[in-house]
Scaffold this motif. Structure first.
Motif, PDB file in Angstrom:
ATOM      1  N   THR A  72       0.858  -1.176   0.000  1.00  0.00           N
ATOM      2  CA  THR A  72       0.000   0.000   0.000  1.00  0.00           C
ATOM      3  C   THR A  72       0.893   1.224   0.000  1.00  0.00           C
ATOM      4  O   THR A  72       2.073   1.139   0.366  1.00  0.00           O
ATOM      5  CB  THR A  72      -0.957   0.003   1.209  1.00  0.00           C
ATOM      6  OG1 THR A  72      -1.918   1.064   1.040  1.00  0.00           O
ATOM      7  CG2 THR A  72      -0.211   0.239   2.508  1.00  0.00           C
ATOM      8  N   MET A  74       1.146   4.865   1.666  1.00  0.00           N
ATOM      9  CA  MET A  74       0.618   5.684   2.757  1.00  0.00           C
ATOM     10  C   MET A  74       0.678   7.156   2.342  1.00  0.00           C
ATOM     11  O   MET A  74       1.746   7.654   1.968  1.00  0.00           O
ATOM     12  CB  MET A  74       1.436   5.458   4.034  1.00  0.00           C
ATOM     13  CG  MET A  74       1.522   3.999   4.457  1.00  0.00           C
ATOM     14  SD  MET A  74      -0.084   3.270   4.846  1.00  0.00           S
ATOM     15  CE  MET A  74      -0.332   3.937   6.475  1.00  0.00           C
ATOM     16  N   ARG A  75      -0.488   7.819   2.402  1.00  0.00           N
ATOM     17  CA  ARG A  75      -0.566   9.221   1.975  1.00  0.00           C
ATOM     18  C   ARG A  75      -1.022  10.143   3.105  1.00  0.00           C
ATOM     19  O   ARG A  75      -1.091  11.353   2.922  1.00  0.00           O
ATOM     20  CB  ARG A  75      -1.528   9.349   0.790  1.00  0.00           C
ATOM     21  CG  ARG A  75      -1.088   8.523  -0.401  1.00  0.00           C
ATOM     22  CD  ARG A  75      -2.043   8.607  -1.563  1.00  0.00           C
ATOM     23  NE  ARG A  75      -1.748   7.590  -2.569  1.00  0.00           N
ATOM     24  CZ  ARG A  75      -0.771   7.675  -3.458  1.00  0.00           C
ATOM     25  NH1 ARG A  75      -0.005   8.732  -3.490  1.00  0.00           N
ATOM     26  NH2 ARG A  75      -0.555   6.699  -4.316  1.00  0.00           N
ATOM     27  N   GLN A  76      -1.363   9.565   4.253  1.00  0.00           N
ATOM     28  CA  GLN A  76      -1.803  10.339   5.417  1.00  0.00           C
ATOM     29  C   GLN A  76      -0.787  10.149   6.548  1.00  0.00           C
ATOM     30  O   GLN A  76      -0.271   9.049   6.728  1.00  0.00           O
ATOM     31  CB  GLN A  76      -3.177   9.853   5.901  1.00  0.00           C
ATOM     32  CG  GLN A  76      -4.288  10.006   4.885  1.00  0.00           C
ATOM     33  CD  GLN A  76      -4.657  11.452   4.643  1.00  0.00           C
ATOM     34  OE1 GLN A  76      -4.567  12.286   5.536  1.00  0.00           O
ATOM     35  NE2 GLN A  76      -5.044  11.769   3.421  1.00  0.00           N
ATOM     36  N   TYR A  78      -0.487   9.174   9.624  1.00  0.00           N
ATOM     37  CA  TYR A  78      -1.085   8.517  10.788  1.00  0.00           C
ATOM     38  C   TYR A  78      -0.133   8.556  11.985  1.00  0.00           C
ATOM     39  O   TYR A  78      -0.554   8.586  13.128  1.00  0.00           O
ATOM     40  CB  TYR A  78      -1.469   7.081  10.458  1.00  0.00           C
ATOM     41  CG  TYR A  78      -2.541   6.998   9.396  1.00  0.00           C
ATOM     42  CD1 TYR A  78      -3.856   7.363   9.690  1.00  0.00           C
ATOM     43  CD2 TYR A  78      -2.247   6.572   8.107  1.00  0.00           C
ATOM     44  CE1 TYR A  78      -4.846   7.300   8.728  1.00  0.00           C
ATOM     45  CE2 TYR A  78      -3.229   6.510   7.129  1.00  0.00           C
ATOM     46  CZ  TYR A  78      -4.528   6.882   7.449  1.00  0.00           C
ATOM     47  OH  TYR A  78      -5.499   6.825   6.485  1.00  0.00           O
ATOM     48  N   LEU A  86       6.049  11.082   3.392  1.00  0.00           N
ATOM     49  CA  LEU A  86       4.842  10.876   2.586  1.00  0.00           C
ATOM     50  C   LEU A  86       5.093  11.280   1.134  1.00  0.00           C
ATOM     51  O   LEU A  86       5.745  12.285   0.894  1.00  0.00           O
ATOM     52  CB  LEU A  86       3.679  11.701   3.147  1.00  0.00           C
ATOM     53  CG  LEU A  86       3.144  11.239   4.503  1.00  0.00           C
ATOM     54  CD1 LEU A  86       2.104  12.226   5.011  1.00  0.00           C
ATOM     55  CD2 LEU A  86       2.546   9.849   4.431  1.00  0.00           C
ATOM     56  N   PRO A  87       4.526  10.530   0.163  1.00  0.00           N
ATOM     57  CA  PRO A  87       3.903   9.235   0.348  1.00  0.00           C
ATOM     58  C   PRO A  87       4.974   8.133   0.442  1.00  0.00           C
ATOM     59  O   PRO A  87       5.938   8.172  -0.295  1.00  0.00           O
ATOM     60  CB  PRO A  87       3.065   9.066  -0.919  1.00  0.00           C
ATOM     61  CG  PRO A  87       3.840   9.833  -1.955  1.00  0.00           C
ATOM     62  CD  PRO A  87       4.518  10.962  -1.221  1.00  0.00           C
ATOM     63  N   ASN A  89       5.769   3.721   1.012  1.00  0.00           N
ATOM     64  CA  ASN A  89       5.155   2.412   0.799  1.00  0.00           C
ATOM     65  C   ASN A  89       5.299   1.523   2.016  1.00  0.00           C
ATOM     66  O   ASN A  89       6.241   1.660   2.805  1.00  0.00           O
ATOM     67  CB  ASN A  89       5.744   1.733  -0.444  1.00  0.00           C
ATOM     68  CG  ASN A  89       7.214   1.386  -0.261  1.00  0.00           C
ATOM     69  OD1 ASN A  89       7.560   0.511   0.518  1.00  0.00           O
ATOM     70  ND2 ASN A  89       8.097   2.110  -0.975  1.00  0.00           N
TER      71      ASN A  89
END
Ligand code: ZN
Length: 138
Positions: A72, A74-76, A78, A86-87, A89
């Protein structure tokens, strides 16, 4: 350097179950727990064999080779300390020996990541105590 000094992201807590794994990683060796009763190899390094429940555990050297099973992007943010990357993987690698490992893929554009991609382990010395195992395309 003390644990975590100069490294902003979360680090694993070493436990009695995985101490040998982290010690080997620090030496840039990738080891997996192997059951002395049935031969099963697993990850993460629980104390007992998930196949036969034996606590008779040894260690075997992993080849470090595997394939991307899933991923996936990751663009946020967290976790705040990951925000500068960001972004980024997160990949699930199926090792040649069978077990699956969550990690990051380096040396590739996120747009070029695909399931089935052949990868190999690389070692990232996060701190003096913790070396993280990441992967790169072969
Ligand atoms: Zn077993």
């Amino acid at each position: 350097m003390s644990a975590g000094e100069g490294y902003a992201k979360p680090l694993p807590t070493v436990t009695h179950e995985d101490r040998e794994f982290w010690a080997a990683a620090r030496e840039h060796r990738f080891v997996l727990p192997q059951c002395r009763a049935c031969g099963n190899v697993w990850f993460p390094p629980y104390a007992s064999c998930p196949s036969c429940l034996s606590f008779n555990r040894g260690w075997t050297e992993a080849s470090g080779r595997g394939t991307v099973w899933g991923f996936t992007i990751m663009r946020q943010p967290y976790i705040g300390s990951f925000e500068p990357e960001l972004p980024y993987n997160v990949v699930l690698v199926e090792l040649e020996e069978g077990p699956m490992v969550y990690s990051n893929l380096i040396g590739i554009d996120n747009a070029d990541i695909a399931c089935g991609l052949a990868v190999e382990a690389v070692f990232e010395d996060a701190t003096a105590e913790i070396t993280l195992i990441k992967f790169r395309p072969v």
